[in-house]
Design a protein around this motif. Structure first.
Motif, PDB file in Angstrom:
ATOM      1  N   ASP A  69       0.868  -1.039   0.156  1.00  0.00           N
ATOM      2  CA  ASP A  69       0.083  -0.028   0.056  1.00  0.00           C
ATOM      3  C   ASP A  69       0.830   1.239  -0.112  1.00  0.00           C
ATOM      4  O   ASP A  69       1.739   1.447   0.870  1.00  0.00           O
ATOM      5  N   VAL A  70       0.645   2.418  -0.827  1.00  0.00           N
ATOM      6  CA  VAL A  70       1.467   3.336  -0.994  1.00  0.00           C
ATOM      7  C   VAL A  70       1.421   4.120   0.516  1.00  0.00           C
ATOM      8  O   VAL A  70       2.549   4.708   0.763  1.00  0.00           O
ATOM      9  N   ASP A  71       0.406   4.103   1.396  1.00  0.00           N
ATOM     10  CA  ASP A  71       0.707   4.583   2.576  1.00  0.00           C
ATOM     11  C   ASP A  71       1.507   4.052   3.616  1.00  0.00           C
ATOM     12  O   ASP A  71       1.861   4.576   4.641  1.00  0.00           O
ATOM     13  N   LEU A  72       1.972   3.007   3.086  1.00  0.00           N
ATOM     14  CA  LEU A  72       3.089   2.058   3.948  1.00  0.00           C
ATOM     15  C   LEU A  72       4.261   2.469   3.549  1.00  0.00           C
ATOM     16  O   LEU A  72       5.420   1.777   4.082  1.00  0.00           O
ATOM     17  N   LEU A  73       4.543   3.120   2.520  1.00  0.00           N
ATOM     18  CA  LEU A  73       5.935   3.351   2.055  1.00  0.00           C
ATOM     19  C   LEU A  73       6.694   4.068   2.993  1.00  0.00           C
ATOM     20  O   LEU A  73       7.977   3.913   3.114  1.00  0.00           O
ATOM     21  N   GLY A  74       6.039   5.070   3.831  1.00  0.00           N
ATOM     22  CA  GLY A  74       6.770   6.035   4.579  1.00  0.00           C
ATOM     23  C   GLY A  74       7.907   6.598   4.242  1.00  0.00           C
ATOM     24  O   GLY A  74       7.557   6.974   2.943  1.00  0.00           O
ATOM     25  N   ARG A 134      17.715   4.263  10.618  1.00  0.00           N
ATOM     26  CA  ARG A 134      17.547   5.644  10.785  1.00  0.00           C
ATOM     27  C   ARG A 134      16.319   6.331  10.596  1.00  0.00           C
ATOM     28  O   ARG A 134      16.025   7.292  10.674  1.00  0.00           O
ATOM     29  N   GLY A 135      15.294   5.193  10.175  1.00  0.00           N
ATOM     30  CA  GLY A 135      13.919   5.752   9.913  1.00  0.00           C
ATOM     31  C   GLY A 135      13.361   5.787   8.482  1.00  0.00           C
ATOM     32  O   GLY A 135      12.286   5.952   8.153  1.00  0.00           O
ATOM     33  N   CYS A 136      14.294   5.140   7.524  1.00  0.00           N
ATOM     34  CA  CYS A 136      13.753   5.257   6.062  1.00  0.00           C
ATOM     35  C   CYS A 136      13.109   3.644   5.917  1.00  0.00           C
ATOM     36  O   CYS A 136      13.726   2.713   6.729  1.00  0.00           O
ATOM     37  N   GLN A 137      12.169   3.866   5.106  1.00  0.00           N
ATOM     38  CA  GLN A 137      11.210   2.579   5.263  1.00  0.00           C
ATOM     39  C   GLN A 137      11.270   2.298   3.400  1.00  0.00           C
ATOM     40  O   GLN A 137      10.881   0.683   3.392  1.00  0.00           O
ATOM     41  N   THR A 138      11.848   2.895   2.707  1.00  0.00           N
ATOM     42  CA  THR A 138      11.751   2.567   1.146  1.00  0.00           C
ATOM     43  C   THR A 138      12.946   3.150   0.458  1.00  0.00           C
ATOM     44  O   THR A 138      13.014   4.477   0.848  1.00  0.00           O
ATOM     45  N   ILE A 139      13.538   2.536  -0.234  1.00  0.00           N
ATOM     46  CA  ILE A 139      14.191   3.041  -1.278  1.00  0.00           C
ATOM     47  C   ILE A 139      13.786   2.677  -2.717  1.00  0.00           C
ATOM     48  O   ILE A 139      13.288   1.765  -2.794  1.00  0.00           O
ATOM     49  N   VAL A 140      14.017   3.870  -3.504  1.00  0.00           N
ATOM     50  CA  VAL A 140      13.620   3.496  -4.869  1.00  0.00           C
ATOM     51  C   VAL A 140      15.070   3.422  -5.999  1.00  0.00           C
ATOM     52  O   VAL A 140      15.814   4.465  -5.808  1.00  0.00           O
ATOM     53  N   ASP A 141      15.205   2.343  -6.480  1.00  0.00           N
ATOM     54  CA  ASP A 141      16.407   2.098  -7.141  1.00  0.00           C
ATOM     55  C   ASP A 141      16.190   2.317  -8.829  1.00  0.00           C
ATOM     56  O   ASP A 141      15.605   1.153  -9.196  1.00  0.00           O
ATOM     57  N   PRO A 142      16.917   3.125  -9.454  1.00  0.00           N
ATOM     58  CA  PRO A 142      16.698   3.293 -10.719  1.00  0.00           C
ATOM     59  C   PRO A 142      17.778   2.553 -11.444  1.00  0.00           C
ATOM     60  O   PRO A 142      18.412   3.442 -12.412  1.00  0.00           O
ATOM     61  N   THR A 143      18.039   1.605 -10.964  1.00  0.00           N
ATOM     62  CA  THR A 143      19.444   0.813 -11.756  1.00  0.00           C
ATOM     63  C   THR A 143      18.640  -0.116 -12.861  1.00  0.00           C
ATOM     64  O   THR A 143      17.789  -0.845 -12.461  1.00  0.00           O
ATOM     65  N   GLY A 202      23.620  -5.243   5.496  1.00  0.00           N
ATOM     66  CA  GLY A 202      24.415  -4.329   6.702  1.00  0.00           C
ATOM     67  C   GLY A 202      23.856  -2.799   6.573  1.00  0.00           C
ATOM     68  O   GLY A 202      23.469  -2.143   7.244  1.00  0.00           O
ATOM     69  N   LYS A 203      24.239  -2.380   5.190  1.00  0.00           N
ATOM     70  CA  LYS A 203      24.141  -0.995   4.879  1.00  0.00           C
ATOM     71  C   LYS A 203      22.613  -0.571   4.873  1.00  0.00           C
ATOM     72  O   LYS A 203      22.446   0.448   5.468  1.00  0.00           O
ATOM     73  N   LEU A 204      21.757  -1.267   4.269  1.00  0.00           N
ATOM     74  CA  LEU A 204      20.124  -1.032   4.056  1.00  0.00           C
ATOM     75  C   LEU A 204      19.744  -1.145   5.451  1.00  0.00           C
ATOM     76  O   LEU A 204      18.708  -0.534   5.757  1.00  0.00           O
ATOM     77  N   ASN A 205      20.023  -2.163   6.239  1.00  0.00           N
ATOM     78  CA  ASN A 205      19.603  -2.333   7.692  1.00  0.00           C
ATOM     79  C   ASN A 205      19.914  -1.128   8.437  1.00  0.00           C
ATOM     80  O   ASN A 205      19.257  -0.579   9.364  1.00  0.00           O
ATOM     81  N   SER A 206      21.095  -0.471   8.550  1.00  0.00           N
ATOM     82  CA  SER A 206      21.491   0.599   9.132  1.00  0.00           C
ATOM     83  C   SER A 206      20.664   1.852   8.849  1.00  0.00           C
ATOM     84  O   SER A 206      20.316   2.723   9.513  1.00  0.00           O
ATOM     85  N   LEU A 207      20.339   2.028   7.105  1.00  0.00           N
ATOM     86  CA  LEU A 207      19.456   2.883   6.821  1.00  0.00           C
ATOM     87  C   LEU A 207      18.288   2.782   7.322  1.00  0.00           C
ATOM     88  O   LEU A 207      17.647   3.943   7.935  1.00  0.00           O
ATOM     89  N   ALA A 208      17.681   1.863   7.291  1.00  0.00           N
ATOM     90  CA  ALA A 208      16.287   1.537   8.027  1.00  0.00           C
ATOM     91  C   ALA A 208      16.220   1.768   9.632  1.00  0.00           C
ATOM     92  O   ALA A 208      15.199   2.436   9.949  1.00  0.00           O
ATOM     93  N   ASN A 234      11.793  -1.646   2.135  1.00  0.00           N
ATOM     94  CA  ASN A 234      11.087  -1.967   0.612  1.00  0.00           C
ATOM     95  C   ASN A 234      12.092  -1.389  -0.408  1.00  0.00           C
ATOM     96  O   ASN A 234      12.754  -0.200  -0.197  1.00  0.00           O
ATOM     97  N   ILE A 235      12.067  -2.363  -1.430  1.00  0.00           N
ATOM     98  CA  ILE A 235      13.122  -1.810  -2.462  1.00  0.00           C
ATOM     99  C   ILE A 235      12.092  -1.771  -3.799  1.00  0.00           C
ATOM    100  O   ILE A 235      11.498  -2.549  -4.030  1.00  0.00           O
ATOM    101  N   ILE A 236      11.922  -0.488  -4.312  1.00  0.00           N
ATOM    102  CA  ILE A 236      11.402  -0.411  -5.585  1.00  0.00           C
ATOM    103  C   ILE A 236      12.131  -0.400  -6.678  1.00  0.00           C
ATOM    104  O   ILE A 236      13.133   0.312  -6.948  1.00  0.00           O
TER     105      ILE A 236
END
Ligand SMILES: [Zn+2]
Length: 318
Positions: free
Chosen positions: A12-17, A59-68, A51-57, A89-91
């Motif tokens: 749900d887009v409301d859960l992207l945070g 800090r309060g980040c819930q989603t990253i958008v990956d344009p690769t 490890g790096k993405l868990n550290s980011l999470a 979440n990874i989009i």
């Protein structure tokens, strides 16, 4: 409730945070890596990313958008392994990244008389059916224009992306080179194609401090990617912060998103060189340095929420 596809399925887009709208996980030349693996260790790299993405999470980040996308080494099997080890979440994206020419694969698979490009069907398939055999669907489109300007092949990719956007309603992110005003060129082509400009992020807009250029693109409806915090070698920290502050003062918080364009691993540079030329180019620079600086300069909590939560949610709301 609108949903958006992530690596682990629809959310749900409301859960992207809190969403960082332009972060890579891996940026690689896969052909080089296959043939010259050096000290590449797949398991170690996946663990490092987790490890790096868990550290980011944390800090309060819930989603990253990956344009690769193609041209940057997209490998969704590898991304799935990372996504399985994290809460975040990874989009993921579909599209093609080139500054000048398309790869030979596409050279002789050219568009038909009516402009229908075989590329478009590939992008649409990634969005509607899924990427290869991964079961993961792309949720947005990505292409690029840099200081070479609108070359014939760059325009071809942009039009193919625009048509896949029209067909699927998936939003678009374009790597731009604002120092040469290429956001305007993107706007012209996307208008011709009838794209919904409110679903377009003009990436790397924060590389410039030309407020009139930024306002012009935002007034056209586009979202400005203030998304290279940490690449101070292109545009210094103070200048990036001042530009966001000034745009907030002008009432443009609803037109900006914040990110780093960082990655866990990028093979464009020898690994030991990266901390030397870009010591702050990592996923936590926003939290360590940028957010405090923005708040100190008068950016409100509401404006922060708009840039980090509301704008990404709107972008993915179909
Ligand atoms: Zn990028």
């Amino acid at each position: 409730m609108p949903q958006v596809e992530t690596v682990r399925g629809p959310v749900d887009v409301d859960l992207l945070g809190m969403t960082l709208m332009h972060e890579h996980v891996f940026v690689l030349n896969e052909e080089v890596r296959e043939n010259y693996p050096g000290d590449w260790n797949e398991d170690d790299r996946v663990d490092d990313a987790i490890g790096k993405l868990n550290s980011l999470a944390a800090r309060g980040c819930q989603t990253i958008v990956d344009p690769t996308v193609l041209g940057l080494g997209r490998d969704i099997h590898r991304i799935k392994r990372v996504a399985d080890g994290i809460e975040l979440n990874i989009i993921v994206a579909t599209g093609l990244y080139t500054y000048n020419e398309v790869p030979f694969y596409f050279k002789f698979r050219f568009p038909a008389e009516d402009g229908t490009d075989p590329m478009t069907a590939m992008f649409v398939n990634d969005i509607t059916t899924g990427i290869a055999d991964t079961g993961v669907k792309a949720a947005f489109l990505k292409c690029a224009i840099d200081d070479h300007g609108m070359t014939p092949d760059v325009e071809r990719v942009l039009r193919a992306v625009a048509r896949a956007h029209k067909e699927t309603a998936a939003p678009v992110t374009v790597h731009t080179h604002p120092q040469s005003g290429t956001g305007r060129d993107v706007l012209r082509v996307l208008r011709e194609e009838g794209a919904d400009l409110s679903k377009v992020v003009l990436g790397h807009s924060g590389d410039t401090s030309d407020l009139d250029y930024l306002a012009e693109l935002a007034d056209a409806g586009c979202i400005l990617g203030m998304d290279r915090f940490g690449i101070d070698v292109i545009t210094p920290f103070e200048e990036r912060v001042s530009t966001v502050v000034a745009m907030c003062e002008r009432g443009y918080a609803g037109s900006m998103v914040l990110s780093h364009d960082a990655s866990c691993y990028i093979d464009w540079f020898p690994q030991e060189v990266i901390p030397m030329f870009a010591p702050s180019w990592h996923y936590e620079h926003l939290f360590n340095d940028v957010f405090p600086a923005l708040r100190e300069r008068g950016v409100t909590d509401e404006q922060m929420h708009t840039m980090l939560v509301a704008n990404p949610r709107r972008y993915f709301s179909g």
